[in-house]
Design a protein around this motif. Structure first.
Motif, PDB file in Angstrom:
ATOM      1  N   SER A 113      37.706  40.162   0.218  1.00  0.00           N
ATOM      2  CA  SER A 113      37.290  41.729   0.215  1.00  0.00           C
ATOM      3  C   SER A 113      38.231  42.445   1.185  1.00  0.00           C
ATOM      4  O   SER A 113      38.689  41.630   2.421  1.00  0.00           O
ATOM      5  CB  SER A 113      35.906  42.098   0.196  1.00  0.00           C
ATOM      6  N   ILE A 114      38.355  43.735   1.453  1.00  0.00           N
ATOM      7  CA  ILE A 114      38.702  44.537   2.543  1.00  0.00           C
ATOM      8  C   ILE A 114      37.984  45.551   3.002  1.00  0.00           C
ATOM      9  O   ILE A 114      37.245  46.504   2.183  1.00  0.00           O
ATOM     10  CB  ILE A 114      40.087  45.289   1.968  1.00  0.00           C
ATOM     11  N   LEU A 115      37.452  45.423   4.217  1.00  0.00           N
ATOM     12  CA  LEU A 115      36.739  46.344   4.600  1.00  0.00           C
ATOM     13  C   LEU A 115      37.348  47.243   5.650  1.00  0.00           C
ATOM     14  O   LEU A 115      37.892  46.944   6.564  1.00  0.00           O
ATOM     15  CB  LEU A 115      35.453  45.653   5.616  1.00  0.00           C
ATOM     16  N   ASN A 139      46.466  45.597  -3.332  1.00  0.00           N
ATOM     17  CA  ASN A 139      45.588  45.452  -2.091  1.00  0.00           C
ATOM     18  C   ASN A 139      44.884  44.031  -1.743  1.00  0.00           C
ATOM     19  O   ASN A 139      44.890  43.288  -0.915  1.00  0.00           O
ATOM     20  CB  ASN A 139      43.964  46.263  -1.988  1.00  0.00           C
ATOM     21  N   MET A 140      44.491  43.406  -3.093  1.00  0.00           N
ATOM     22  CA  MET A 140      44.024  41.990  -3.144  1.00  0.00           C
ATOM     23  C   MET A 140      45.233  40.956  -2.887  1.00  0.00           C
ATOM     24  O   MET A 140      44.891  39.861  -2.379  1.00  0.00           O
ATOM     25  CB  MET A 140      43.553  41.708  -4.522  1.00  0.00           C
ATOM     26  N   ASP A 141      46.356  41.240  -3.006  1.00  0.00           N
ATOM     27  CA  ASP A 141      47.472  40.408  -2.469  1.00  0.00           C
ATOM     28  C   ASP A 141      47.556  40.229  -1.074  1.00  0.00           C
ATOM     29  O   ASP A 141      47.687  39.009  -0.487  1.00  0.00           O
ATOM     30  CB  ASP A 141      48.890  41.027  -2.954  1.00  0.00           C
ATOM     31  N   LEU A 142      46.989  40.926  -0.250  1.00  0.00           N
ATOM     32  CA  LEU A 142      47.038  41.251   1.079  1.00  0.00           C
ATOM     33  C   LEU A 142      45.871  40.260   1.672  1.00  0.00           C
ATOM     34  O   LEU A 142      45.957  39.578   2.736  1.00  0.00           O
ATOM     35  CB  LEU A 142      46.757  42.512   1.825  1.00  0.00           C
ATOM     36  N   ILE A 143      44.970  39.695   0.973  1.00  0.00           N
ATOM     37  CA  ILE A 143      43.922  38.645   1.556  1.00  0.00           C
ATOM     38  C   ILE A 143      44.349  37.314   0.941  1.00  0.00           C
ATOM     39  O   ILE A 143      43.392  36.272   1.417  1.00  0.00           O
ATOM     40  CB  ILE A 143      42.608  39.285   1.176  1.00  0.00           C
ATOM     41  N   THR A 144      45.316  37.048   0.314  1.00  0.00           N
ATOM     42  CA  THR A 144      45.705  35.712  -0.241  1.00  0.00           C
ATOM     43  C   THR A 144      46.361  35.068   1.325  1.00  0.00           C
ATOM     44  O   THR A 144      46.763  35.510   2.355  1.00  0.00           O
ATOM     45  CB  THR A 144      46.768  35.752  -1.161  1.00  0.00           C
TER      46      THR A 144
END
Length: 424
Positions: free
Chosen positions: A331-333, A267-272
């Motif tokens: 973060s992902i909301l 999931n954290m990869d998606l916000i790079t």
């Protein structure tokens, strides 16, 4: 592809993803804010031209079934012979739950035969990747194979969790070991092994024969990797199809987000800035259910108080979310999240409908649906304190708060929310 039926195994318990799988099957776990894990294999089917899908469920399937009804049925026209059918365990053949992957397909053999397919594609519903299955079916037909196995190169240590294959110069499988303690590496490469992706193309008649044969063996675990494949590679045409990634990046992307830490990292990869998984690719779109909600909103930025400014930096913010004077970073909301004034959310995954109270501080956390975080609450800054409060903490220090978890002070927070003015 009109003569091809996809059978998707979507009944996984996902015990290593507890507590996220406490109320849902692993394929129904949210991913990337808006999606569910199952959306990736379903999007692959749709993009590959596969229009006949059987989704086999077993554990805690209500959430998954609702998601399919809301988001996926409109893509299939029954009048044109297209369908996506959710098939719960019916115990028509056996009075037990599914004993293995092969048994899950065997117990639904009547539903498969009824569609009279020439080829059956068996897929796992809990992996994240992009792949054109039509290319694999074409390869299966061209090689006149009985069984074709999707193949992926993995490092030697990771190979212990896969089925490992050995192939000849024609890609024919000549050896197979399921989750070996000492995996055999590829010729000329001492660091990588050829692993099964759990993606299979069967000629339908061959599949039926092997399932019925395996069902009569009392010592069998009734599993494709443990039993079916090792039994057929010597006498039948079994080939490996190398994974062709539709993600169009330098490195092939395939993830089994089977642990909380692996799930968090994916999931954290998606916000790079340049994520490994491209969700913005119109040539291979990932579809899902889009809730009818208003756009995201950020308020209190013009009040002159720099500490009370609704903002989200290096983040994914889904529809219906409101940053009401709170700060969100990396973060992902998910849809319908509310972050109230002076709150800080960093390096976290926040599921649908979560309320973050005033001056709350959240770091490196996964918060499941509908959880209320009371004002002044601190999560993720002292993992030992978080463990003492009963929260799940992973080996890497990720705090996971389950759906329905009660946090001290939540009642006061709910009361505060009920008295908020219309302008936040």
């Amino acid at each position: 592809m009109q003569n091809t039926l996809a059978v998707i195994l979507a009944g996984g318990r996902g015990s290593r993803l507890e507590p996220l799988t406490r109320d849902r099957a692993k394929p129904a776990v949210p991913f990337g804010g808006l999606y569910r894990i199952i959306d990736f294999v379903l999007s692959n089917c749709l993009n590959s031209g596969m229009r006949q899908l059987l989704l086999l469920t077993q554990y805690k399937a209500q959430s998954l079934d609702r998601h399919i009804n809301l988001g996926w049925r409109p893509y299939f026209c029954r009048e044109l012979g297209e369908f996506i059918d959710v098939v719960p365990p019916q115990q028509r053949i056996d009075d037990q739950w599914y004993q293995g992957t092969a048994d899950a397909v065997y117990q639904n053999i009547y539903a498969i035969e009824r569609e009279r397919p020439e080829y059956v594609v068996v897929l796992a519903g809990d992996h994240i990747y992009k792949m054109n299955y039509e290319s694999m079916v074409d390869f299966h037909i061209q090689t006149k194979a009985d069984l074709t196995i999707g193949a992926l190169q993995v490092d030697r240590e990771s190979a212990k969790q896969f089925g490992v294959m050995q192939i000849n110069e024609d890609n024919r499988v000549i050896g197979f070991q399921e989750k070996p303690e000492h995996p055999q590496t590829m010729p000329g490469d001492d660091h990588h092994c050829l692993a099964s992706m759990g993606i299979y193309v069967f000629s339908a008649r061959f599949l039926f024969e092997q399932l019925c044969r395996d069902a009569t063996l009392s010592g069998s675990r009734h599993d494709f990797g443990n039993d079916i494949i090792p039994a057929v590679i010597g006498d039948h045409r079994v080939f490996a199809f190398p994974f062709r990634d539709e993600n169009r990046k330098n490195d092939a992307y395939w993830r089994d987000v089977g642990t909380l830490d692996a799930y968090f990292e994916a999931n954290m990869d998606l916000i790079t800035v340049d994520p490994q998984l491209n969700l913005y690719d119109n040539k291979w779109p990932i579809r899902t259910y889009q809730p009818n909600m208003p756009p995201p909103k950020f308020v209190f930025g013009s009040e002159g108080d720099m500490d009370r400014r609704g903002e989200a930096l290096d983040s994914i913010v889904c529809q219906g979310s409101i940053c009401s004077g709170g700060h969100v970073r990396r973060s992902i909301l998910s849809p319908g999240v509310r972050v109230n004034s002076y709150a800080d959310v960093e390096d976290s995954i926040v599921f649908e409908g979560v309320e973050v109270g005033r001056r709350a501080k959240i770091r490196r956390a996964i918060i499941d649906k509908g959880v209320v975080i009371p004002p002044e609450t601190t999560i993720g800054y002292d993992v030992e304190a978080d463990r003492a409060r009963g929260f799940m903490v992973t080996d890497s220090g990720i705090v996971v708060i389950a759906r329905g978890e009660h946090i001290d002070g939540g009642g006061a927070f709910r009361h505060e929310l009920s008295n908020l003015s219309a302008n936040q």
